[in-house]
Design a protein around this motif. Structure first.
Motif, PDB file in Angstrom:
ATOM      1  N   ARG A 154       4.206  -2.254   8.892  1.00 38.90           N
ATOM      2  CA  ARG A 154       5.364  -3.038   9.314  1.00 38.90           C
ATOM      3  C   ARG A 154       6.553  -2.138   9.601  1.00 38.90           C
ATOM      4  N   GLU A 155       7.334  -2.535  10.587  1.00 37.50           N
ATOM      5  CA  GLU A 155       8.575  -1.818  10.865  1.00 37.50           C
ATOM      6  C   GLU A 155       9.667  -2.399   9.975  1.00 37.50           C
ATOM      7  N   LEU A 197       8.684   2.694   7.787  1.00 36.66           N
ATOM      8  CA  LEU A 197       7.468   1.887   7.900  1.00 36.66           C
ATOM      9  C   LEU A 197       6.958   1.520   6.511  1.00 36.66           C
ATOM     10  N   GLN A 198       6.308   0.369   6.428  1.00 38.96           N
ATOM     11  CA  GLN A 198       5.698  -0.066   5.178  1.00 38.96           C
ATOM     12  C   GLN A 198       4.312  -0.624   5.506  1.00 38.96           C
ATOM     13  N   THR A 199       3.332  -0.308   4.671  1.00 46.66           N
ATOM     14  CA  THR A 199       1.989  -0.832   4.914  1.00 46.66           C
ATOM     15  C   THR A 199       1.588  -1.777   3.778  1.00 46.66           C
ATOM     16  N   LEU A 210       0.823  -1.204   0.000  1.00 46.62           N
ATOM     17  CA  LEU A 210       0.000   0.000   0.000  1.00 46.62           C
ATOM     18  C   LEU A 210       0.863   1.262   0.000  1.00 46.62           C
ATOM     19  N   ASN A 211       1.737   1.387   0.982  1.00 51.21           N
ATOM     20  CA  ASN A 211       2.633   2.549   0.976  1.00 51.21           C
ATOM     21  C   ASN A 211       3.803   2.348   1.926  1.00 51.21           C
ATOM     22  N   ALA A 212       4.754   3.269   1.814  1.00 51.41           N
ATOM     23  CA  ALA A 212       5.915   3.231   2.705  1.00 51.41           C
ATOM     24  C   ALA A 212       6.186   4.639   3.202  1.00 51.41           C
ATOM     25  N   GLU A 213       6.594   4.725   4.437  1.00 49.91           N
ATOM     26  CA  GLU A 213       7.042   6.010   4.991  1.00 49.91           C
ATOM     27  C   GLU A 213       8.476   5.818   5.401  1.00 49.91           C
TER      28      GLU A 213
END
Lengths: 308, 252
Positions: B159-160, B165-167, A178-181
């Motif tokens: 997720r760490e 972070l990744q979702t 979905l996405n990454a931060e």
């Protein structure tokens, strides 16, 4: 012995962990192949081809590998596994994520986070947060191994291996990115830095971490943190050093306002030189520090910055 | 939605472990044992899903000797509905692959929509079981979760990862493994501990599940880590910088 090494990268840059993985792989056997799986990552494959002493690079360049989703990556690695006696990946969040999947699909055990290779079937790894060191021997047909990169030296970049491009995109329909931060930073990556300065609960708040910036700039250091500092919301969790964060072994580790809990020590006690700055002279960190300075970090840090 | 939570009995995280003098392992005699911290977070997350109305039943499973029933009871006291104990013979130690294979049998029998495990146990530090279970059952995985939401019949997992972070979004059934920041586990209250004693634990023999429990990995020896040389205390910042430059030679 034939070793398949999974390259660590971000689709643009080959990460230094990969050079160290190759060193570990060459301790097992001379026939080392590097797998670069990603999206638009030709440059990574070219960088991997320069790794000293490797046999070849396999490039799996497809959108399905762009975010390293473990369902896809594990199936790719398994599809290539026959013909290799060993499969190595870095014990990063990427390697930890897909490698046990590979092992289970191959019906073999995985040896996690090795710090030394004794022979082709015998490896050394820490257990109990680094408070015991286990030597383990595997009789599995394929050794699936993750490597603690900080425990190995890097190979040089003077090689010239051929790149073989493969065209087998394997896509699981069960998971989607979905996405990454990602945390933006100009500083060296924690796991690759020669010098690290870390703050703990003693920093009191996130703003005070700025006190570490000047010192980090002068030393070319990365900035880390203890779990206490992360849990208190001072800094993001990808800065955490410890059993559950990153394992580092820089030349110099400066622990500021960190008491030195077992779980933190697990992440940094293999640093060459440890400096502790803490106002509590009973803090356990002083038992592992080569140089300890008992004092108020708010006085010590500005002095340290100006004296560098 | 049914949630299955595998938990492990492990050494208490505050205990300073001692390696046995014969280098055969770590001395666990008379050492305080507890539920592995990451597993506790997994139980807490499952209970929260139930409190939110996402989950209807939370089943806690543990594999090991009779003593692991203590950790199952802990899970029940925290709010799980029932327990499953896969009993092994005393002294048997399993690696992650065998644990994952036994858990696969439990998954086949229970058909959970979600399996939540800790990301690693603090004794073996393997970080494998959840991923292996996902592989063996063909489920997608969301490892090192710091946030878990159920949306439109999917699991959305943040997720760490090393850079931040990744979702990801996972079809159910799925496997999720917990990172430390997923939640703050609650304490079991005394009435809940008393209530947990009446909740059922189904005991099954590991040997009856048709899983080969022999391991291909042998521990040759376990040794204490190299001890660091005792350091010195310096009196001032000047002395510290001088030592780092001229004695340790780590800065220039």
């Amino acid at each position: 012995m034939t070793v398949l090494v999974y390259a660590e990268h971000d689709n643009e840059v080959l990460k230094p962990e990969t050079n160290k993985l190759v060193t570990a792989a060459k301790a097992v056997g001379d026939d080392v192949t590097v797998l670069v799986a990603g999206q638009q990552c030709e440059a990574v494959a070219q960088a991997a081809a320069k790794l000293s002493g490797i046999n070849k690079v396999i490039l799996a360049n497809d959108a399905v590998y762009g975010h390293q989703l473990p369902e896809n990556i594990a199936d790719l690695v398994v599809s290539l596994a026959s013909g290799y006696t060993h499969i190595f990946a870095a014990a990063t969040t990427t390697g930890k994520n897909f490698m046990p999947r590979v092992a289970a699909l191959l019906d073999v055990a995985q040896i996690s986070d090795i710090i030394a290779v004794e022979s082709a079937d015998t490896f050394v790894r820490p257990i109990y947060a680094g408070n015991a060191i286990a030597t383990v021997q595997s009789s599995d047909s394929v050794k699936v191994v993750t490597v603690r990169a900080s425990a190995f030296d890097a190979v040089s970049d003077d090689g010239n291996a051929e790149i073989e491009t493969i065209d087998n995109a394997i896509k699981s329909e069960k998971s989607r990115f979905l996405n990454a931060e990602l945390t933006e930073s100009e500083r060296p990556e924690l796991t690759a830095a020669d010098v690290i300065i870390s703050g703990g609960r003693g920093m009191q708040n996130g703003e005070n971490f700025a006190l570490l910036n000047g010192i980090a700039d002068k030393l070319g250091a990365a900035i880390g943190a203890s779990r206490a500092a992360v849990d208190a919301g001072f800094v993001p969790n990808d800065m955490q050093v410890g059993q559950t964060g990153k394992i580092v072994a820089p030349d110099l580790y400066i622990a500021v306002g960190i008491s030195g809990a077992i779980q933190h020590l697990a992440g940094m006690k293999d640093s060459k030189v440890i400096v502790a700055i803490n106002k509590d002279e009973e803090a356990p960190i002083f038992q592992v520090a080569d140089y300890g300075l008992v004092g108020d970090l708010f006085e010590v840090l500005p002095q340290l910055e100006s004296s560098l | 939605m049914k949630v299955l939570v595998p938990v492990k009995r492990a050494i208490d995280y505050n205990v300073k472990v001692r390696v046995k003098p014969d280098n055969s392992g770590v001395d666990l005699n008379n050492v305080k044992m507890a539920i592995n911290p990451f597993c506790e977070i997994a139980v807490e997350e499952a209970i929260r899903l139930k409190e939110k109305g996402d989950a209807t039943e939370v089943v806690v499973v543990s594999i090991g000797e009779k003593a692991v029933q203590e950790q199952i009871r802990t899970g029940l006291a925290l709010g799980a509905d029932r327990g499953i104990h896969i009993e092994t013979e005393a002294g048997v130690s399993l690696d992650s692959l065998q644990v994952a294979k036994l858990l696969k049998k439990v998954v086949e029998a229970e058909s959970p929509d979600l399996v939540i495990l800790g990301k690693q146990s603090i004794d073996s530090d393997n970080n494998q079981t959840g991923q292996m279970l996902a592989a063996l059952t063909g489920m997608p995985q969301g490892t090192f979760a710091s946030e878990l939401k159920i949306e439109n019949g999917k699991a959305v997992v943040t997720r760490e990862i090393d850079g931040g972070l990744q979702t990801v979004e996972l079809d159910l059934p799925a496997v999720v493994t917990t990172d430390l920041r997923l939640n703050e586990p609650r304490y079991a209250s005394l009435p809940n501990i008393m209530k947990a004693k009446r909740k059922p634990i189904d005991v099954q023999s590991a040997g009856d599940l048709g899983v080969d429990l022999s391991s291909k990995v042998k521990f040759i020896k376990v040794t204490p880590p190299p001890q660091r040389q005792g350091g010195i205390k310096v009196a001032s910042v000047e002395e510290l910088v001088d030592k780092l430059k001229n004695e340790a030679k780590v800065i220039s």
